[in-house]
Design an enzyme around this catalytic site. Structure first.
Site, PDB file in Angstrom:
ATOM      1  N   HIS A   1      -3.391  -5.427   1.985  1.00 33.15           N
ATOM      2  CA  HIS A   1      -2.609  -5.571   3.226  1.00 33.15           C
ATOM      3  C   HIS A   1      -2.540  -7.253   3.306  1.00 33.15           C
ATOM      4  O   HIS A   1      -3.292  -7.594   4.111  1.00 33.15           O
ATOM      5  CB  HIS A   1      -3.145  -5.037   4.239  1.00 33.15           C
TER       6      HIS A   1
ATOM      7  N   CYS B   1       0.868  -0.968  -0.064  1.00 33.25           N
ATOM      8  CA  CYS B   1      -0.138   0.288   0.138  1.00 33.25           C
ATOM      9  C   CYS B   1       0.780   1.313  -0.123  1.00 33.25           C
ATOM     10  O   CYS B   1       1.411   1.414  -0.962  1.00 33.25           O
ATOM     11  CB  CYS B   1      -0.957  -0.017   1.094  1.00 33.25           C
TER      12      CYS B   1
ATOM     13  N   GLU C   1      -0.451  -8.631   5.167  1.00 30.49           N
ATOM     14  CA  GLU C   1      -0.192  -8.901   6.688  1.00 30.49           C
ATOM     15  C   GLU C   1      -1.616  -8.761   7.624  1.00 30.49           C
ATOM     16  O   GLU C   1      -1.340  -9.407   8.720  1.00 30.49           O
ATOM     17  CB  GLU C   1       0.695  -7.577   7.229  1.00 30.49           C
TER      18      GLU C   1
END
Ligand code: GLN
Length: 210
Positions: free
Chosen positions: A191, A96, A193
């Protein structure tokens, strides 16, 4: 170590363990990245200076707010250190805002990026009314990711446009590239993660073992 001339060099306190991946921890969701790496058995260390960044085994540039990141990086040598990490071939994962920083060109507003990823990044390209959205990505590069749909969390995401010839598109959302790879750099507009799916994190880690 016995028999080694000069012995094992002492490591200064607070520096990165040689095998740990550095997670740039100036701003944004760096803690989630450290957890995601730990979940696949890879040690991570938060890095805040150019020196720390250069002593890590790879680098994660997390999401956050790219305008704030530019300000925090000013005059620190971090931009130059990121370029050096990319140049020497260590694995880099940019998500991002991190992907925005690496881009050749940034729009909305226009400014140059670090020029380490041959794409144009259009900031906040998916509208502001829905800040965060989860998308089931099915247009995937099967060699890299397999064929199971990938649940991707988008948070005020940029759109990547005009990928250059050296850029492989590994996943698309409605035709737009959302996961790309250029040599040792892996960049996602979402994202990886966040959420349960560790495929992108594992792809990044595997690049460091090649
Ligand atoms: N909208 C942010 C920016 O332009 C990026 C959002 C994110 O990293 N989740 O920098």
């Amino acid at each position: 170590m016995t028999g080694r001339p000069g012995g094992t060099p002492a490591r200064a306190p607070g520096t990165a363990s040689p095998r740990a991946i550095g997670v740039l921890a100036l701003q944004g969701d760096f803690e989630a990245h450290a957890r995601a790496l730990a979940a696949v058995g890879v040690p991570a260390v938060e890095v805040r200076t150019a020196g720390q960044l250069l002593s890590a085994a790879g680098l994660v540039l997390p999401g956050g707010e790219s305008t704030t990141l530019w300000k925090l990086m000013e005059g620190t040598g971090i931009a130059e250190a990121i370029a050096e990490v990319v140049r020497r071939g260590d694995p880099v994962l940019a998500t991002c805002a991190g992907a925005i920083l690496l881009s050749r060109r940034i729009l909305n507003p226009e400014r140059p990026g670090l020029g380490l990823l041959d794409v144009t990044a259009v900031r906040n390209a998916y509208g502001r009314q829905l800040d965060s959205t989860v998308v089931r990505l099915t247009d995937l590069d099967r060699t890299a990711l397999g064929s199971d749909p990938l649940e991707a969390v988008f948070i005020r995401a940029p759109r990547l446009e005009a990928p250059g010839p050296g850029v492989e598109v590994l996943a698309r959302r409605d035709g737009d590239p959302v996961l790309v790879r250029q040599g040792n750099v892996l960049a996602a507009t979402f994202h990886p993660e966040l959420g349960e799916d560790s495929r992108v994190t594992r792809l990044f880690v595997a690049a460091g073992r090649r």
